[in-house]
Design a protein around this motif. Structure first.
Motif, PDB file in Angstrom:
ATOM      1  N   ASN A  65       0.824  -1.216   0.000  1.00  0.00           N
ATOM      2  CA  ASN A  65       0.000   0.000   0.000  1.00  0.00           C
ATOM      3  C   ASN A  65       0.852   1.258   0.000  1.00  0.00           C
ATOM      4  OD1 ASN A  65      -2.362  -1.407   0.065  1.00  0.00           O
ATOM      5  ND2 ASN A  65      -2.872  -0.932   2.182  1.00  0.00           N
ATOM      6  N   ILE A  66       1.866   1.259   0.856  1.00  0.00           N
ATOM      7  CA  ILE A  66       2.739   2.426   0.943  1.00  0.00           C
ATOM      8  C   ILE A  66       3.373   2.697  -0.422  1.00  0.00           C
ATOM      9  CG2 ILE A  66       4.969   3.254   1.832  1.00  0.00           C
ATOM     10  CD1 ILE A  66       4.182   2.138   4.558  1.00  0.00           C
ATOM     11  N   ALA A  67       3.876   1.625  -1.063  1.00  0.00           N
ATOM     12  CA  ALA A  67       4.521   1.807  -2.366  1.00  0.00           C
ATOM     13  C   ALA A  67       3.521   2.347  -3.388  1.00  0.00           C
ATOM     14  CB  ALA A  67       5.119   0.479  -2.841  1.00  0.00           C
ATOM     15  N   ARG A  76       8.934   7.273  -5.454  1.00  0.00           N
ATOM     16  CA  ARG A  76       9.262   5.858  -5.584  1.00  0.00           C
ATOM     17  C   ARG A  76       9.561   5.297  -4.205  1.00  0.00           C
ATOM     18  NH1 ARG A  76      10.657   4.121 -10.754  1.00  0.00           N
ATOM     19  NH2 ARG A  76       9.902   5.663 -12.235  1.00  0.00           N
ATOM     20  N   THR A  77       9.291   4.003  -4.035  1.00  0.00           N
ATOM     21  CA  THR A  77       9.590   3.346  -2.762  1.00  0.00           C
ATOM     22  C   THR A  77      10.517   2.166  -2.992  1.00  0.00           C
ATOM     23  OG1 THR A  77       7.408   3.921  -1.915  1.00  0.00           O
ATOM     24  CG2 THR A  77       8.578   2.180  -0.755  1.00  0.00           C
ATOM     25  N   VAL A  78      11.482   2.018  -2.111  1.00  0.00           N
ATOM     26  CA  VAL A  78      12.310   0.824  -2.139  1.00  0.00           C
ATOM     27  C   VAL A  78      12.380   0.249  -0.728  1.00  0.00           C
ATOM     28  CG1 VAL A  78      14.507   2.087  -1.886  1.00  0.00           C
ATOM     29  CG2 VAL A  78      14.496  -0.178  -2.946  1.00  0.00           C
ATOM     30  N   VAL A  79      12.220  -1.062  -0.646  1.00  0.00           N
ATOM     31  CA  VAL A  79      12.258  -1.757   0.640  1.00  0.00           C
ATOM     32  C   VAL A  79      13.582  -2.500   0.713  1.00  0.00           C
ATOM     33  CG1 VAL A  79      11.186  -3.605   1.999  1.00  0.00           C
ATOM     34  CG2 VAL A  79       9.757  -1.981   0.743  1.00  0.00           C
ATOM     35  N   VAL A  80      14.361  -2.254   1.766  1.00  0.00           N
ATOM     36  CA  VAL A  80      15.699  -2.847   1.816  1.00  0.00           C
ATOM     37  C   VAL A  80      15.902  -3.706   3.061  1.00  0.00           C
ATOM     38  CG1 VAL A  80      16.622  -0.839   0.586  1.00  0.00           C
ATOM     39  CG2 VAL A  80      16.858  -0.955   3.065  1.00  0.00           C
ATOM     40  N   GLY A  81      16.812  -4.671   2.917  1.00  0.00           N
ATOM     41  CA  GLY A  81      17.312  -5.422   4.069  1.00  0.00           C
ATOM     42  C   GLY A  81      16.450  -6.565   4.552  1.00  0.00           C
ATOM     43  N   MET A  82      15.563  -7.070   3.702  1.00  0.00           N
ATOM     44  CA  MET A  82      14.709  -8.166   4.176  1.00  0.00           C
ATOM     45  C   MET A  82      15.547  -9.382   4.567  1.00  0.00           C
ATOM     46  SD  MET A  82      11.565 -10.148   2.317  1.00  0.00           S
ATOM     47  CE  MET A  82      10.570  -8.690   2.103  1.00  0.00           C
ATOM     48  N   GLY A  99       5.003  -5.075  -7.451  1.00  0.00           N
ATOM     49  CA  GLY A  99       4.984  -3.615  -7.533  1.00  0.00           C
ATOM     50  C   GLY A  99       5.847  -2.931  -6.486  1.00  0.00           C
ATOM     51  N   VAL A 100       6.438  -3.730  -5.587  1.00  0.00           N
ATOM     52  CA  VAL A 100       7.314  -3.136  -4.576  1.00  0.00           C
ATOM     53  C   VAL A 100       8.757  -3.403  -4.986  1.00  0.00           C
ATOM     54  CG1 VAL A 100       8.004  -3.151  -2.153  1.00  0.00           C
ATOM     55  CG2 VAL A 100       5.617  -3.552  -2.767  1.00  0.00           C
ATOM     56  N   HIS A 101       9.531  -2.348  -5.131  1.00  0.00           N
ATOM     57  CA  HIS A 101      10.934  -2.542  -5.479  1.00  0.00           C
ATOM     58  C   HIS A 101      11.710  -2.859  -4.211  1.00  0.00           C
ATOM     59  CE1 HIS A 101      13.955  -2.148  -8.635  1.00  0.00           C
ATOM     60  NE2 HIS A 101      14.756  -1.997  -7.599  1.00  0.00           N
ATOM     61  N   THR A 102      12.570  -3.870  -4.281  1.00  0.00           N
ATOM     62  CA  THR A 102      13.368  -4.228  -3.110  1.00  0.00           C
ATOM     63  C   THR A 102      14.854  -4.164  -3.460  1.00  0.00           C
ATOM     64  OG1 THR A 102      13.218  -6.563  -3.711  1.00  0.00           O
ATOM     65  CG2 THR A 102      11.633  -5.774  -2.095  1.00  0.00           C
ATOM     66  N   ALA A 103      15.669  -3.975  -2.430  1.00  0.00           N
ATOM     67  CA  ALA A 103      17.124  -3.994  -2.613  1.00  0.00           C
ATOM     68  C   ALA A 103      17.731  -4.671  -1.401  1.00  0.00           C
ATOM     69  CB  ALA A 103      17.652  -2.574  -2.764  1.00  0.00           C
ATOM     70  N   LEU A 104      18.935  -5.220  -1.606  1.00  0.00           N
ATOM     71  CA  LEU A 104      19.562  -6.004  -0.557  1.00  0.00           C
ATOM     72  C   LEU A 104      19.936  -5.162   0.665  1.00  0.00           C
ATOM     73  CD1 LEU A 104      20.010  -9.011  -0.551  1.00  0.00           C
ATOM     74  CD2 LEU A 104      22.360  -8.628  -1.310  1.00  0.00           C
TER      75      LEU A 104
END
Lengths: 128, 134
Positions: A65-67, A76-82, A99-104
């Motif tokens: 939702n946030i993204a 833009r939203t990026v979610v990191v560190g999962m 639809g959610v962009h993620t990065a390490l």
């Protein structure tokens, strides 16, 4: 009530989730973040979830939702560190965070946000 | 299994869902579950505990250590006296949702554990029991 702090760094907003997320805290973050995007005109949001030991369907939906909301507000939203265990569980649960962009990690997340922003500016022909 | 292996967590408020997760994680850690096993079990518990609170109108979660020969595991039972589910099969299918979720709660929780049982009577309540073996 518990609130997750939102830091501003230039055109970006940074959120580090350090607490066990209750549904209410997650919803409050969603509201706070969209409001901050509006008031600051931020173009990117980086959410660090490296301390989060669990992402269930509710938290996953909140992240998506946030993204989605941020995108409509031109950020833009990026979610990191999962954590790997969280990623494994999410996929088995059936959530793919489409639809959610993620990065390490945060570095790569910032790289993505800067690149996405540069491309957008270029694409609009303002710098091109 | 002796009675000391069993305890319950009440599930009335949304904050109780967090307490339930913490209780399940602690038990999984005591049993020496790997991080992935812990995460899967706690995530399944989170989905079911939330269902008990939001759809079941509150209830409780029972935690038990179970043994099968030398194997040990956790059994979690979620019970409410809420409206129940008229069609369990439909409720178990991906994407089905009675509320504001993604519809992954029940079906997703089932994929995260080794055993999954559900009983529901309209007007009487719902009981979901899951087990995860180490």
């Amino acid at each position: 009530m518990e609130r997750i702090p939102i830091l501003q760094m230039g055109e970006f907003l940074l959120v580090t989730i350090q607490v066990e997320l209750s549904d209410q805290v997650a919803l409050t973050l969603q509201d706070d973040l969209t409001e901050r995007i509006r008031t600051t005109g931020a173009r990117g949001v980086l959410i660090d979830i490296s301390a989060l030991e669990l992402v269930d369907s509710f938290i996953g939906r909140m992240i998506a939702n946030i993204a989605g909301m941020a995108r409509i507000l031109d950020a833009r939203t990026v979610v990191v560190g999962m954590q790997p265990a969280v990623a494994i569980t999410l996929v088995e649960l059936g959530l793919t965070l489409t639809g959610v962009h993620t990065a390490l990690n945060p570095d790569r997340g910032m790289q993505y946000l800067r690149a996405a922003l540069a491309e957008e500016v270029h694409g609009h022909g303002r710098l091109g | 299994m002796d009675a000391s292996d069993s305890r319950t967590v009440k599930l009335t408020t949304e904050q109780d869902v967090v307490s339930a997760r913490q209780a399940v994680r602690q038990l999984c850690q005591e049993l020496g579950f790997s991080l992935v096993e812990q995460t899967k079990t706690v995530t399944a518990a989170s989905e079911l505990a939330r269902n008990t609170v939001t759809h079941g109108g509150g209830g409780e979660m029972r935690l038990q250590v179970v043994r099968n020969g030398t194997r040990r595991g956790v059994r979690l039972t979620f019970e409410d006296r809420g409206p129940g589910m008229p069609d369990i099969e439909k409720a178990m299918s991906d994407g089905w949702s009675s509320g504001d979720g993604l519809g992954m709660g029940l079906s997703g929780a089932r994929r995260l554990v080794n055993e999954f049982e559900i009983e529901s009577q309209p007007g009487e309540g719902t009981r979901v029991s899951i087990a995860r073996w180490k």
